[in-house]
Design a protein around this motif. Structure first.
Motif, PDB file in Angstrom:
ATOM      1  N   VAL A 176       0.829  -1.203   0.000  1.00 35.36           N
ATOM      2  CA  VAL A 176       0.000   0.000   0.000  1.00 35.36           C
ATOM      3  C   VAL A 176       0.866   1.257   0.000  1.00 35.36           C
ATOM      4  O   VAL A 176       0.643   2.203  -0.775  1.00 35.36           O
ATOM      5  CB  VAL A 176      -0.956   0.002   1.220  1.00 35.36           C
ATOM      6  CG1 VAL A 176      -1.572   1.371   1.419  1.00 35.36           C
ATOM      7  CG2 VAL A 176      -2.047  -1.052   1.033  1.00 35.36           C
ATOM      8  N   VAL A 177       1.853   1.298   0.860  1.00 37.43           N
ATOM      9  CA  VAL A 177       2.722   2.475   0.943  1.00 37.43           C
ATOM     10  C   VAL A 177       3.504   2.647  -0.363  1.00 37.43           C
ATOM     11  O   VAL A 177       3.686   3.766  -0.858  1.00 37.43           O
ATOM     12  CB  VAL A 177       3.672   2.350   2.150  1.00 37.43           C
ATOM     13  CG1 VAL A 177       4.688   3.479   2.145  1.00 37.43           C
ATOM     14  CG2 VAL A 177       2.880   2.353   3.449  1.00 37.43           C
ATOM     15  N   THR A 178       3.935   1.518  -0.943  1.00 37.65           N
ATOM     16  CA  THR A 178       4.705   1.582  -2.187  1.00 37.65           C
ATOM     17  C   THR A 178       3.886   2.198  -3.307  1.00 37.65           C
ATOM     18  O   THR A 178       4.345   3.116  -4.010  1.00 37.65           O
ATOM     19  CB  THR A 178       5.180   0.174  -2.593  1.00 37.65           C
ATOM     20  OG1 THR A 178       6.054  -0.342  -1.588  1.00 37.65           O
ATOM     21  CG2 THR A 178       5.915   0.214  -3.935  1.00 37.65           C
ATOM     22  N   ILE A 179       2.672   1.723  -3.509  1.00 40.05           N
ATOM     23  CA  ILE A 179       1.898   2.235  -4.644  1.00 40.05           C
ATOM     24  C   ILE A 179       1.405   3.656  -4.370  1.00 40.05           C
ATOM     25  O   ILE A 179       1.256   4.459  -5.305  1.00 40.05           O
ATOM     26  CB  ILE A 179       0.740   1.294  -5.003  1.00 40.05           C
ATOM     27  CG1 ILE A 179       0.328   1.518  -6.468  1.00 40.05           C
ATOM     28  CG2 ILE A 179      -0.461   1.480  -4.077  1.00 40.05           C
ATOM     29  CD1 ILE A 179      -0.501   0.406  -7.067  1.00 40.05           C
ATOM     30  N   PHE A 180       1.149   3.980  -3.100  1.00 42.67           N
ATOM     31  CA  PHE A 180       0.776   5.361  -2.779  1.00 42.67           C
ATOM     32  C   PHE A 180       1.897   6.308  -3.215  1.00 42.67           C
ATOM     33  O   PHE A 180       1.640   7.342  -3.856  1.00 42.67           O
ATOM     34  CB  PHE A 180       0.502   5.515  -1.285  1.00 42.67           C
ATOM     35  CG  PHE A 180      -0.012   6.870  -0.899  1.00 42.67           C
ATOM     36  CD1 PHE A 180      -1.363   7.082  -0.700  1.00 42.67           C
ATOM     37  CD2 PHE A 180       0.850   7.960  -0.739  1.00 42.67           C
ATOM     38  CE1 PHE A 180      -1.859   8.346  -0.354  1.00 42.67           C
ATOM     39  CE2 PHE A 180       0.379   9.221  -0.396  1.00 42.67           C
ATOM     40  CZ  PHE A 180      -0.984   9.408  -0.207  1.00 42.67           C
ATOM     41  N   LYS A 181       3.137   5.957  -2.863  1.00 38.71           N
ATOM     42  CA  LYS A 181       4.256   6.827  -3.227  1.00 38.71           C
ATOM     43  C   LYS A 181       4.436   6.889  -4.736  1.00 38.71           C
ATOM     44  O   LYS A 181       4.717   7.958  -5.302  1.00 38.71           O
ATOM     45  CB  LYS A 181       5.535   6.349  -2.560  1.00 38.71           C
ATOM     46  CG  LYS A 181       6.744   7.251  -2.868  1.00 38.71           C
ATOM     47  CD  LYS A 181       7.931   6.936  -2.011  1.00 38.71           C
ATOM     48  CE  LYS A 181       9.155   7.755  -2.425  1.00 38.71           C
ATOM     49  NZ  LYS A 181       8.885   9.217  -2.415  1.00 38.71           N
ATOM     50  N   GLN A 182       4.246   5.751  -5.426  1.00 41.15           N
ATOM     51  CA  GLN A 182       4.375   5.752  -6.884  1.00 41.15           C
ATOM     52  C   GLN A 182       3.334   6.681  -7.507  1.00 41.15           C
ATOM     53  O   GLN A 182       3.647   7.455  -8.421  1.00 41.15           O
ATOM     54  CB  GLN A 182       4.218   4.328  -7.426  1.00 41.15           C
ATOM     55  CG  GLN A 182       5.381   3.410  -7.116  1.00 41.15           C
ATOM     56  CD  GLN A 182       5.149   1.982  -7.566  1.00 41.15           C
ATOM     57  OE1 GLN A 182       4.027   1.603  -7.897  1.00 41.15           O
ATOM     58  NE2 GLN A 182       6.202   1.175  -7.580  1.00 41.15           N
ATOM     59  N   LEU A 183       2.113   6.609  -7.025  1.00 40.51           N
ATOM     60  CA  LEU A 183       1.054   7.471  -7.536  1.00 40.51           C
ATOM     61  C   LEU A 183       1.318   8.939  -7.183  1.00 40.51           C
ATOM     62  O   LEU A 183       1.104   9.839  -8.001  1.00 40.51           O
ATOM     63  CB  LEU A 183      -0.299   7.019  -6.979  1.00 40.51           C
ATOM     64  CG  LEU A 183      -0.866   5.707  -7.530  1.00 40.51           C
ATOM     65  CD1 LEU A 183      -1.960   5.176  -6.619  1.00 40.51           C
ATOM     66  CD2 LEU A 183      -1.406   5.889  -8.936  1.00 40.51           C
ATOM     67  N   TYR A 184       1.776   9.170  -5.965  1.00 46.91           N
ATOM     68  CA  TYR A 184       2.050  10.534  -5.521  1.00 46.91           C
ATOM     69  C   TYR A 184       3.171  11.158  -6.355  1.00 46.91           C
ATOM     70  O   TYR A 184       3.065  12.297  -6.826  1.00 46.91           O
ATOM     71  CB  TYR A 184       2.418  10.512  -4.038  1.00 46.91           C
ATOM     72  CG  TYR A 184       2.651  11.890  -3.444  1.00 46.91           C
ATOM     73  CD1 TYR A 184       1.592  12.644  -2.956  1.00 46.91           C
ATOM     74  CD2 TYR A 184       3.941  12.422  -3.355  1.00 46.91           C
ATOM     75  CE1 TYR A 184       1.799  13.896  -2.407  1.00 46.91           C
ATOM     76  CE2 TYR A 184       4.156  13.675  -2.807  1.00 46.91           C
ATOM     77  CZ  TYR A 184       3.078  14.412  -2.330  1.00 46.91           C
ATOM     78  OH  TYR A 184       3.293  15.653  -1.789  1.00 46.91           O
ATOM     79  N   ASP A 185       4.236  10.394  -6.547  1.00 48.40           N
ATOM     80  CA  ASP A 185       5.366  10.901  -7.320  1.00 48.40           C
ATOM     81  C   ASP A 185       4.988  11.140  -8.777  1.00 48.40           C
ATOM     82  O   ASP A 185       5.586  11.981  -9.452  1.00 48.40           O
ATOM     83  CB  ASP A 185       6.545   9.930  -7.242  1.00 48.40           C
ATOM     84  CG  ASP A 185       7.177   9.895  -5.850  1.00 48.40           C
ATOM     85  OD1 ASP A 185       6.876  10.802  -5.041  1.00 48.40           O
ATOM     86  OD2 ASP A 185       7.954   8.954  -5.570  1.00 48.40           O
ATOM     87  N   ALA A 186       3.990  10.390  -9.264  1.00 48.30           N
ATOM     88  CA  ALA A 186       3.536  10.551 -10.650  1.00 48.30           C
ATOM     89  C   ALA A 186       2.492  11.658 -10.786  1.00 48.30           C
ATOM     90  O   ALA A 186       1.962  11.883 -11.882  1.00 48.30           O
ATOM     91  CB  ALA A 186       2.959   9.234 -11.170  1.00 48.30           C
ATOM     92  N   GLY A 187       2.193  12.356  -9.679  1.00 43.98           N
ATOM     93  CA  GLY A 187       1.211  13.435  -9.721  1.00 43.98           C
ATOM     94  C   GLY A 187      -0.216  12.956  -9.760  1.00 43.98           C
ATOM     95  O   GLY A 187      -1.132  13.716 -10.109  1.00 43.98           O
ATOM     96  N   MET A 188      -0.446  11.703  -9.380  1.00 47.14           N
ATOM     97  CA  MET A 188      -1.792  11.136  -9.448  1.00 47.14           C
ATOM     98  C   MET A 188      -2.495  11.125  -8.095  1.00 47.14           C
ATOM     99  O   MET A 188      -3.658  10.717  -8.007  1.00 47.14           O
ATOM    100  CB  MET A 188      -1.740   9.708 -10.000  1.00 47.14           C
ATOM    101  CG  MET A 188      -1.345   9.644 -11.466  1.00 47.14           C
ATOM    102  SD  MET A 188      -1.234   7.942 -12.031  1.00 47.14           S
ATOM    103  CE  MET A 188      -1.320   8.170 -13.803  1.00 47.14           C
ATOM    104  N   ILE A 189      -1.830  11.551  -7.039  1.00 48.74           N
ATOM    105  CA  ILE A 189      -2.467  11.713  -5.732  1.00 48.74           C
ATOM    106  C   ILE A 189      -2.278  13.161  -5.311  1.00 48.74           C
ATOM    107  O   ILE A 189      -1.172  13.704  -5.389  1.00 48.74           O
ATOM    108  CB  ILE A 189      -1.884  10.754  -4.689  1.00 48.74           C
ATOM    109  CG1 ILE A 189      -2.396   9.327  -4.938  1.00 48.74           C
ATOM    110  CG2 ILE A 189      -2.254  11.188  -3.281  1.00 48.74           C
ATOM    111  CD1 ILE A 189      -1.941   8.306  -3.906  1.00 48.74           C
ATOM    112  N   TYR A 190      -3.364  13.790  -4.879  1.00 44.59           N
ATOM    113  CA  TYR A 190      -3.302  15.196  -4.476  1.00 44.59           C
ATOM    114  C   TYR A 190      -4.284  15.431  -3.324  1.00 44.59           C
ATOM    115  O   TYR A 190      -5.154  14.610  -3.041  1.00 44.59           O
ATOM    116  CB  TYR A 190      -3.634  16.108  -5.656  1.00 44.59           C
ATOM    117  CG  TYR A 190      -5.047  15.956  -6.183  1.00 44.59           C
ATOM    118  CD1 TYR A 190      -6.081  16.767  -5.713  1.00 44.59           C
ATOM    119  CD2 TYR A 190      -5.363  14.990  -7.144  1.00 44.59           C
ATOM    120  CE1 TYR A 190      -7.377  16.632  -6.183  1.00 44.59           C
ATOM    121  CE2 TYR A 190      -6.653  14.845  -7.623  1.00 44.59           C
ATOM    122  CZ  TYR A 190      -7.658  15.667  -7.138  1.00 44.59           C
ATOM    123  OH  TYR A 190      -8.950  15.530  -7.605  1.00 44.59           O
TER     124      TYR A 190
END
Length: 923
Positions: A176-190
């Motif tokens: 969960v933490v891994t994919i959250f960071k991947q999405l966040y770094d890709a600008g997909m979590i805000y």
């Protein structure tokens, strides 16, 4: 066909008269046997998957039930279908992984534990603090959670318990933490202020799936904004939530509405707030024909108003706190609970003269919290979101390009409607139980700003940084389920062997909430770690499953949704207790058509239990008569009945294979049911009695050989039908198959092929025709005997031209089963019946004289004729009523006509039979 003559010759020639049923209990009592059978399967490791196996892989991940949950009928259907698939695939030689687990169910679990602590200790979570409260939830989970896993064992789920997962375990938290960071770094979590479903009781945002809509009695209040003088600028709006006017910032009218064009741009003072003005704006959303054609706009507390507020750049004042109390309005209503404020605001408006019409009752649909029951409050709130446009696009393409196939195809449109029109997903929840959002905030600088960082699973926050207090929506971790449960983000043997999974099995109602989200995260994770989730050169690597099978919802026998309010729910464990797990499973599978709801009731369970009992008794009878699945003899050594049953078995086997490959569970199990009951049990077993000598010592060598052949054929047919039924009915088939074959377990048996039935030869149409004609002849003779009042056990002479019907080889069998003797030289016909067979119309003459109690038979027939005449009178009156015919539905009229036709035929038959009886009542 394989040459088996040598094997057959060497086969135990003393089968006749041997009772091989000694290992079976007297009767089938599932409650006494099923759990022990299941525990033995698990102990022997039959369900444990081996990633190093060279067998082809087949994998399913179990949709994780809530840790608070108990098995309901929807679960039972879901699990039955998955178990049917994986059991069959094991028998077909696949290395099967069916991976189980549970969901931590953030809101449901926290609510349940908070209620328990309130009741037992009089405390809430704030009395404990975050860390201690979470430890109490873990204690509850270990003690009470997972009831459903014991119920899964009770219904026979062949899951790999050694790989059971929990959405909050250490490995899944890492994913969960891994994919959250991947999405966040890709600008997909805000993070942003957006309108969300808010639960004042839970003090958190909730997802759409946790909102249920109910019709409630409210009130329609018409409010006058602007001048109280009719000659001065003013507008009238109506609302069912009058308290929200405390956050009104505008009134919207349609730009083409001539009544209000002169008011567009006008600003009215707010009746209660000096800091707000009400601006009249124009927007195409407004329906000119609805009400006054003017709509009050409260952007922070209504979804439609929020969208309009964005379009017109309106202020969005929040008028309620997280508990649903009025706050920060600067009015006398601050501190009031929202429903109290509703009354007080209306009263105050009335005192100002702004209620222009009498308040009237109004029934409307209102969203309520599924967990707590209170009305949901649309509320502007600062939340974390996933930007879904790119994720949704990839999910749609995966299905459009055929990487993932939806079954039935008709539900593709529903899937596309969702992924093509998806809104950004609110993923934060103001709870303590769940995956905490891996965002950290640094100390405030001189401008009051804080540094924000997202940390991966192996990173530590700098000193002085504080973690975001919110947790993630439960669906966030569930969206990773297909690959996180197999060890992602690490490269594991399980991912290498079993991912992508073969099929996802679930109900169509969570297509949006879970299936689409797994597709989104699966496709995204595939692009982030292609070296881990890759599927080879012939497939795109990012799909989580090759197939999606969507079944319908279980409803009651009237087609209604099962609910507590209706009192029509069925606890599947009651069925397991009363009818057995096999009956539960077969009743569900027999009704499971792809994408179509399943109405079901106790009659279905009783029918399935009767079927299990029928199988048990038939197999026990066959074993008592020496049935054994040895090597089949050459076709030339088989009787027509033997060829017929083997050919029919092969036809059914082929149909079942095709149907199960297409997820047509209902049709497959229906065909197995009718073959096993109607053809094997009702006919071939009866025929077998006539082909197996009762006394081997007195039988001729030819009769003995025919008897041994029949025992082998009967044993083979039972062997195959038990294997075909095993995926749906694992317990009774296990017991019977082990007694029949004296082998270890049906779980390890190979799935039947044509070599097990008729060797793949073409159907012997002559044998089939002969047996079908013989069955029809026996059936008609039985009916005629019954009509004549002949007792079932009474044999009567009958003159039948078997040669003319090409049934010479079936004469002994027909006469034995139909209880009709060959006539002697003094035969005199007292009755005759005409029978139409496939190639000839046969006249059968019988002598029933001396076999019927004429007086009793006349009385019986007269009673039946009176009932038929009553039905004729009833239907005649209905069909003779012009008003009825003019107003009744066509299908009702047709049913009555059909009833009338049946009654006419029955009356004619009974009248003819009465006329044929002697005038006197003597025997």
């Amino acid at each position: 066909m394989t040459d088996t003559s040598g094997t057959f010759s060497a086969f135990n020639e003393s089968l006749i008269g041997v009772n091989r049923a000694d290992s079976l209990p007297k009767s089938w009592e599932p409650q006494e046997l099923e759990q022990g059978i299941y525990d033995d399967w698990v102990a022997r490791g039959y369900f444990t998957a081996d990633p190093s196996s060279e067998k082809p892989a087949y994998s399913i991940v179990l949709p994780p039930p809530n840790v608070t949950g108990q098995l309901h009928m929807g679960h039972a259907l879901d699990h039955t279908l998955m178990d049917s698939l994986v059991r069959r695939k094991r028998m077909q030689g696949y290395e099967v992984l069916w991976l189980p687990g549970m969901d931590h169910a953030g809101i449901a679990t926290q609510t349940k534990v908070e209620a328990m602590l309130k009741e037992t200790e009089g405390k809430d979570r704030y009395d404990y603090g975050r860390e201690e409260f979470i430890s109490r939830v873990w204690e509850w989970k270990e003690k009470y959670g997972g009831t459903i896993t014991s119920q899964m064992r009770a219904i026979g789920d062949s899951v790999d318990w050694s790989r059971e997962r929990f959405t909050l375990d250490e490995g899944l938290n890492r994913a969960v933490v891994t994919i959250f960071k991947q999405l966040y770094d890709a600008g997909m979590i805000y993070r942003d202020y957006r309108l969300v479903n808010w639960s004042p009781v839970l003090e958190t945002a909730v997802s759409d799936i946790e909102v249920v809509y109910k019709d409630v009695e409210g009130e329609f209040v018409s409010i006058r904004y602007g001048s109280l003088d009719d000659d001065e600028p003013h507008l009238i709006v109506a609302t069912t939530r009058v308290e929200t006017m405390l956050g009104d910032v505008a009134i919207a009218v349609h730009p083409d509405d001539e009544r209000y064009q002169h008011l567009i741009g006008e600003k009215f003072p707010h009746p209660f707030r000096d800091d707000l003005t009400i601006e009249v704006i124009a927007d195409d959303y407004v329906d000119m024909e609805l009400g006054t054609g003017a709509v009050k706009i409260t952007p922070a507390h209504d979804p439609n108003d929020y969208e309009m507020g964005l379009r017109h750049n309106l202020d969005m004042p929040i008028i309620m706190d997280k508990t649903g109390h009025i706050a920060n309005t600067g009015t006398q209503f601050d501190g009031m609970e929202r429903f109290e404020a509703r009354v007080r605001v209306r009263e105050s408006l009335a005192e100002q003269g702004r209620i222009v019409k009498e308040v009237r009752p109004y029934v409307h649909s209102v969203g309520h919290s599924e967990r707590t029951g209170e009305p949901i409050e649309p509320r502007l709130s600062l939340q974390w979101f996933v930007k879904v446009d790119e994720l949704a696009r990839m999910s749609g393409e995966a299905v459009r390009e055929g990487d993932t196939v939806i079954h039935p195809q008709s539900l593709e449109k529903r899937y596309f409607d969702w992924v093509d029109n998806m809104h950004d997903w609110t993923i934060s929840r103001q709870l303590w139980w769940g995956h905490r959002i891996p965002i950290w905030y640094g100390p405030k600088d001189e401008n009051g700003e804080r540094d924000i960082i997202c940390l991966g699973p192996d990173e530590e926050a700098p000193a002085g940084y504080e973690q975001d207090p919110d947790v993630l929506d439960t669906w966030f971790s569930s969206a990773l389920w297909p690959f996180s449960t197999m060890g992602w983000p690490d490269k594991t043997p399980e991912l290498e062997k079993f991912y992508p999974t073969t099929v996802l099995v679930t109900a169509y109602d969570i297509l949006f909430f879970w299936v689409a989200r797994m597709m989104m995260f699966g496709t995204f994770a595939g692009t982030q770690t292609p070296e881990i989730l890759g599927g080879g050169a012939d497939r795109r690597p990012q799909v989580p499953f090759d197939n999606i099978f969507l079944h319908g919802l279980v409803r009651d026998e009237k087609g209604r949704k099962m609910s507590k309010s209706l009192g029509n729910g069925i606890d599947p464990m009651d069925w397991v207790r009363d009818y057995g797990a096999d009956a539960l499973r077969f009743a569900l599978a027999r009704g499971a058509n792809p994408g179509i709801d399943l109405p079901i009731g106790d009659d279905n369970a009783a029918s399935a239990r009767n079927f299990a009992t029928k199988l048990y008794n038939a197999t026990k009878f066959a074993l008592m008569n020496g049935a054994a699945p040895g090597a089949l003899p050459e076709r030339s050594e088989l009787t027509d009945a033997d060829k017929w049953i083997l050919d029919r078995l092969e036809t059914v086997r082929g149909h079942v294979d095709k149907l199960l490959d297409d997820y047509q569970f209902s049709k497959a199990n229906e065909e197995l049911y009718h073959f096993a009951w109607d053809e094997l049990c009702d006919w071939y077993l009866e025929i077998a009695k006539t082909q197996i000598p009762r006394d081997a010592a007195e039988a001729s060598p030819e009769e003995q050989k025919r008897g041994r052949t029949t025992q082998i054929v009967l044993g083979r047919v039972l062997d195959v039908i038990l294997r075909l039924l095993h995926p749906t009915m694992p317990f009774v088939t296990e017991v019977l198959w082990k007694a029949l074959t004296e082998k270890d377990s049906l779980c390890l048996a190979p799935w039947p092929t044509a070599d097990d039935t008729n060797g793949g030869v073409e159907v012997d149409e002559t044998a089939q025709r002969r047996i079908e004609d013989a069955v029809k002849l026996i059936t008609e003779l039985r009916r005629f005997r019954s009509d004549q009042g002949v007792k079932p056990s009474q044999k009567v002479p009958a003159q039948i031209d078997f040669a003319a019907a090409d049934l010479a080889g079936q004469e002994d069998m027909v006469r034995s089963i139909a209880k009709v003797e060959a006539p002697d030289d003094d035969f005199t016909s007292s009755a005759s019946v005409e029978m139409r067979l496939s190639t000839v119309t046969l006249d059968v003459a019988l002598d029933t004289s001396g076999t019927v109690d004429i007086a009793a038979e006349r009385k019986r027939l007269e009673k039946e004729l009176a009932a038929a005449q009553k039905e004729l009178d009833t239907t005649g009156k209905q069909l003779g009523n012009e008003n009825f015919l003019a107003n009744a539905p066509a299908e009702v009229v047709e049913k009555i006509k059909a009833r009338q036709q049946i009654a006419q035929e029955e009356a004619a038959r009974l009248t003819a039979r009465l006329e044929s009886l002697p005038a006197q009542g003597a025997k």
